[in-house]
Design a protein around this motif. Structure first.
Motif, PDB file in Angstrom:
ATOM      1  N   LEU A  71       0.810  -1.209   0.000  1.00 32.85           N
ATOM      2  CA  LEU A  71       0.000   0.000   0.000  1.00 32.85           C
ATOM      3  C   LEU A  71       0.849   1.268   0.000  1.00 32.85           C
ATOM      4  CD1 LEU A  71      -3.015  -0.919   2.311  1.00 32.85           C
ATOM      5  CD2 LEU A  71      -2.933  -0.787  -0.183  1.00 32.85           C
ATOM      6  N   ILE A  72       2.057   1.184   0.556  1.00 30.92           N
ATOM      7  CA  ILE A  72       2.965   2.323   0.447  1.00 30.92           C
ATOM      8  C   ILE A  72       3.254   2.593  -1.030  1.00 30.92           C
ATOM      9  CG2 ILE A  72       5.275   3.212   0.929  1.00 30.92           C
ATOM     10  CD1 ILE A  72       5.266   1.486   3.467  1.00 30.92           C
ATOM     11  N   THR A  73       3.541   1.531  -1.766  1.00 32.67           N
ATOM     12  CA  THR A  73       3.792   1.692  -3.196  1.00 32.67           C
ATOM     13  C   THR A  73       2.538   2.161  -3.920  1.00 32.67           C
ATOM     14  OG1 THR A  73       5.483  -0.040  -3.126  1.00 32.67           O
ATOM     15  CG2 THR A  73       4.609   0.534  -5.277  1.00 32.67           C
ATOM     16  N   ALA A  74       1.383   1.636  -3.522  1.00 26.70           N
ATOM     17  CA  ALA A  74       0.127   2.094  -4.123  1.00 26.70           C
ATOM     18  C   ALA A  74      -0.057   3.592  -3.909  1.00 26.70           C
ATOM     19  CB  ALA A  74      -1.048   1.324  -3.525  1.00 26.70           C
ATOM     20  N   ALA A  75       0.273   4.054  -2.720  1.00 27.02           N
ATOM     21  CA  ALA A  75       0.155   5.478  -2.423  1.00 27.02           C
ATOM     22  C   ALA A  75       1.117   6.294  -3.283  1.00 27.02           C
ATOM     23  CB  ALA A  75       0.422   5.742  -0.942  1.00 27.02           C
ATOM     24  N   ASP A  76       2.349   5.798  -3.428  1.00 30.85           N
ATOM     25  CA  ASP A  76       3.320   6.482  -4.283  1.00 30.85           C
ATOM     26  C   ASP A  76       2.778   6.614  -5.707  1.00 30.85           C
ATOM     27  OD1 ASP A  76       5.100   6.618  -2.167  1.00 30.85           O
ATOM     28  OD2 ASP A  76       6.304   4.918  -2.840  1.00 30.85           O
ATOM     29  N   GLU A  77       2.212   5.525  -6.232  1.00 33.24           N
ATOM     30  CA  GLU A  77       1.695   5.534  -7.597  1.00 33.24           C
ATOM     31  C   GLU A  77       0.459   6.429  -7.719  1.00 33.24           C
ATOM     32  OE1 GLU A  77       3.537   2.786 -10.017  1.00 33.24           O
ATOM     33  OE2 GLU A  77       4.507   4.139  -8.597  1.00 33.24           O
ATOM     34  N   VAL A 136      -3.553  13.009 -13.850  1.00 31.17           N
ATOM     35  CA  VAL A 136      -2.376  13.417 -14.624  1.00 31.17           C
ATOM     36  C   VAL A 136      -1.603  12.220 -15.173  1.00 31.17           C
ATOM     37  CG1 VAL A 136      -2.116  15.631 -13.455  1.00 31.17           C
ATOM     38  CG2 VAL A 136      -0.983  13.621 -12.513  1.00 31.17           C
ATOM     39  N   ASN A 137      -1.823  11.037 -14.621  1.00 30.16           N
ATOM     40  CA  ASN A 137      -1.150   9.835 -15.114  1.00 30.16           C
ATOM     41  C   ASN A 137      -2.044   8.634 -14.813  1.00 30.16           C
ATOM     42  OD1 ASN A 137       0.539   7.508 -15.427  1.00 30.16           O
ATOM     43  ND2 ASN A 137       2.349   8.809 -15.232  1.00 30.16           N
ATOM     44  N   VAL A 138      -2.844   8.261 -15.797  1.00 31.10           N
ATOM     45  CA  VAL A 138      -3.832   7.216 -15.566  1.00 31.10           C
ATOM     46  C   VAL A 138      -3.176   5.851 -15.343  1.00 31.10           C
ATOM     47  CG1 VAL A 138      -4.216   6.612 -17.999  1.00 31.10           C
ATOM     48  CG2 VAL A 138      -6.075   6.346 -16.333  1.00 31.10           C
ATOM     49  N   HIS A 139      -2.027   5.611 -15.939  1.00 31.77           N
ATOM     50  CA  HIS A 139      -1.340   4.331 -15.770  1.00 31.77           C
ATOM     51  C   HIS A 139      -0.967   4.092 -14.308  1.00 31.77           C
ATOM     52  CE1 HIS A 139       1.321   0.962 -17.110  1.00 31.77           C
ATOM     53  NE2 HIS A 139       1.995   1.303 -16.022  1.00 31.77           N
ATOM     54  N   GLU A 140      -0.388   5.101 -13.661  1.00 32.47           N
ATOM     55  CA  GLU A 140       0.013   4.950 -12.261  1.00 32.47           C
ATOM     56  C   GLU A 140      -1.204   4.828 -11.352  1.00 32.47           C
ATOM     57  OE1 GLU A 140       2.947   4.300 -11.858  1.00 32.47           O
ATOM     58  OE2 GLU A 140       4.050   5.228 -13.487  1.00 32.47           O
ATOM     59  N   TYR A 141      -2.245   5.561 -11.670  1.00 28.66           N
ATOM     60  CA  TYR A 141      -3.512   5.441 -10.936  1.00 28.66           C
ATOM     61  C   TYR A 141      -4.030   4.008 -11.023  1.00 28.66           C
ATOM     62  CZ  TYR A 141      -8.696   5.815 -10.752  1.00 28.66           C
ATOM     63  OH  TYR A 141     -10.035   5.617 -10.516  1.00 28.66           O
ATOM     64  N   GLN A 142      -3.962   3.430 -12.214  1.00 26.72           N
ATOM     65  CA  GLN A 142      -4.418   2.057 -12.408  1.00 26.72           C
ATOM     66  C   GLN A 142      -3.542   1.061 -11.647  1.00 26.72           C
ATOM     67  OE1 GLN A 142      -4.191   2.117 -16.661  1.00 26.72           O
ATOM     68  NE2 GLN A 142      -6.311   2.793 -16.935  1.00 26.72           N
ATOM     69  N   ASP A 143      -2.227   1.282 -11.675  1.00 26.37           N
ATOM     70  CA  ASP A 143      -1.336   0.417 -10.911  1.00 26.37           C
ATOM     71  C   ASP A 143      -1.728   0.403  -9.438  1.00 26.37           C
ATOM     72  OD1 ASP A 143       0.232  -0.438 -13.004  1.00 26.37           O
ATOM     73  OD2 ASP A 143       1.820   1.031 -12.664  1.00 26.37           O
ATOM     74  N   ALA A 144      -1.962   1.586  -8.895  1.00 27.63           N
ATOM     75  CA  ALA A 144      -2.332   1.691  -7.483  1.00 27.63           C
ATOM     76  C   ALA A 144      -3.606   0.890  -7.191  1.00 27.63           C
ATOM     77  CB  ALA A 144      -2.526   3.154  -7.099  1.00 27.63           C
ATOM     78  N   TYR A 145      -4.530   0.922  -8.118  1.00 29.79           N
ATOM     79  CA  TYR A 145      -5.773   0.164  -7.962  1.00 29.79           C
ATOM     80  C   TYR A 145      -5.483  -1.334  -7.915  1.00 29.79           C
ATOM     81  CZ  TYR A 145     -10.715  -1.076  -8.826  1.00 29.79           C
ATOM     82  OH  TYR A 145     -11.997  -1.574  -8.737  1.00 29.79           O
ATOM     83  N   ASP A 178      -7.030  11.288  -2.595  1.00 30.11           N
ATOM     84  CA  ASP A 178      -5.723  11.791  -2.188  1.00 30.11           C
ATOM     85  C   ASP A 178      -4.888  10.623  -1.690  1.00 30.11           C
ATOM     86  OD1 ASP A 178      -3.661  13.012  -0.290  1.00 30.11           O
ATOM     87  OD2 ASP A 178      -4.541  14.796  -1.206  1.00 30.11           O
ATOM     88  N   ALA A 179      -3.624  10.592  -2.111  1.00 31.58           N
ATOM     89  CA  ALA A 179      -2.730   9.501  -1.732  1.00 31.58           C
ATOM     90  C   ALA A 179      -2.522   9.409  -0.231  1.00 31.58           C
ATOM     91  CB  ALA A 179      -1.384   9.665  -2.434  1.00 31.58           C
ATOM     92  N   SER A 180      -2.714  10.497   0.482  1.00 35.70           N
ATOM     93  CA  SER A 180      -2.480  10.477   1.923  1.00 35.70           C
ATOM     94  C   SER A 180      -3.385   9.472   2.625  1.00 35.70           C
ATOM     95  CB  SER A 180      -2.671  11.873   2.521  1.00 35.70           C
ATOM     96  OG  SER A 180      -3.983  12.338   2.313  1.00 35.70           O
ATOM     97  N   ARG A 181      -4.551   9.221   2.064  1.00 35.36           N
ATOM     98  CA  ARG A 181      -5.433   8.211   2.671  1.00 35.36           C
ATOM     99  C   ARG A 181      -4.817   6.816   2.571  1.00 35.36           C
ATOM    100  NH1 ARG A 181     -11.519   8.239   0.953  1.00 35.36           N
ATOM    101  NH2 ARG A 181     -11.425   6.541   2.466  1.00 35.36           N
ATOM    102  N   ILE A 182      -4.128   6.552   1.479  1.00 33.52           N
ATOM    103  CA  ILE A 182      -3.509   5.235   1.308  1.00 33.52           C
ATOM    104  C   ILE A 182      -2.294   5.113   2.213  1.00 33.52           C
ATOM    105  CG2 ILE A 182      -2.704   3.533  -0.364  1.00 33.52           C
ATOM    106  CD1 ILE A 182      -3.957   5.238  -2.573  1.00 33.52           C
ATOM    107  N   TYR A 183      -1.503   6.173   2.307  1.00 29.07           N
ATOM    108  CA  TYR A 183      -0.375   6.150   3.248  1.00 29.07           C
ATOM    109  C   TYR A 183      -0.876   5.884   4.672  1.00 29.07           C
ATOM    110  CZ  TYR A 183       2.992   8.105  -0.128  1.00 29.07           C
ATOM    111  OH  TYR A 183       3.829   8.306  -1.201  1.00 29.07           O
TER     112      TYR A 183
END
Length: 270
Positions: free
Chosen positions: A175-181, A192-201, A252-257
């Motif tokens: 999930l740390i990596t998911a938050a980064d992505e 701004v980057n749908v690929h990284e958003y999808q990776d996080a999913y 927001d990525a902060s929720r995943i962190y």
């Protein structure tokens, strides 16, 4: 054999005070989850890098550290999960960008760990799926290749022999990596980057699925922590309203962190 990852600085004590105030709910506003203060990236190790998974300076021996080894396998599963989801939805060109092959650094970084652990790896199966999708083979060929690959990955996963605490730690790492992505994919609510958003999913979905693979004995021993971890991960799902967003996303990525750090606390409680 060595994975690069970010270091958590005082995560238990740093988050504990926040949780007392914020009541430990997975759907709390993003502002209650301090993201950047929780990680301390270090210098990149020479000759290593890649597309974002596992950045940082502290080396972890993947031949010995089951939690981080499992996390890395989970990242590969996450890429493949979202790739196949996109494929099934008809977004074939997007799906192709998520299909890993043995030359990719994420897999290549695991090869020496497979060897040290006496495991076969799954390079052939990974290549077969990448080829099936990229060569526009029939749906049946692609689905069969994916099924064979998932079975091959399972042969290499130590999850059934791991403690519940270590599995939860691997989930926290994912999930740390998911938050980064996610932070790369969504910037101030804008896609701004749908690929990284999808990776996080994909990483979030595999993190959730990991809970079902914990052995029965460990499920019982860590029942409360596992249940809370499931609730925390499920509480993140709204961050991905669709696999192919455009314009804005309320997330927001902060929720995943924050979720990752809370799961680490659950892991340490077992």
């Amino acid at each position: 054999m060595f994975e690069k990852r970010k270091v958590w600085v005082g995560v238990g004590s740093a988050l504990a005070s926040s949780l007392v105030v914020a009541s430990a709910s997975a759907d709390q506003p993003a502002s209650v989850y301090p993201a950047t203060a929780m990680v301390a990236p270090g210098p990149m190790m020479e000759g290593e890098g890649g597309e974002g998974e596992g950045e940082g300076a502290v080396s972890v021996n993947l031949a010995e550290n089951d939690a981080q080894f499992l996390a890395q396998l989970g990242l590969i599963r996450g890429h493949l999960w979202v790739g196949m989801t996109l494929y099934e939805q008809g977004h074939i060109e997007m799906a192709k960008t998520h299909m890993k092959h043995p030359g990719d650094e994420l897999y290549a970084g695991l090869v020496s760990a497979f060897e040290a652990r006496g495991l076969p790896g799954f390079a052939d199966e990974l290549q077969a799926l990448a080829d099936a999708v990229n060569n526009d083979n029939s749906r049946a060929v692609v689905e069969n290749a994916y099924s064979a690959l998932k079975q091959a990955i399972s042969v290499n996963e130590p999850v059934a022999e791991m403690t519940a605490g270590d599995v939860l730690k691997s989930i926290s790492s994912m999930l740390i990596t998911a938050a980064d992505e996610y932070a790369i994919g969504i910037n101030e609510g804008k896609v701004v980057n749908v690929h990284e958003y999808q990776d996080a999913y994909g990483f979030q979905q595999i993190a959730l699925a990991r809970l079902e693979a914990i052995s029965a004995a460990e499920q019982q021993r860590g029942e409360a922590a596992i249940a809370e971890t499931r609730r925390i991960i499920e509480g993140l799902t709204a961050l991905w309203p669709t696999t192919t967003p455009e314009g804005t996303v309320e997330g927001d990525a902060s929720r995943i962190y924050g979720a990752a750090s809370r799961i680490e606390l659950e892991a340490n409680s077992i």
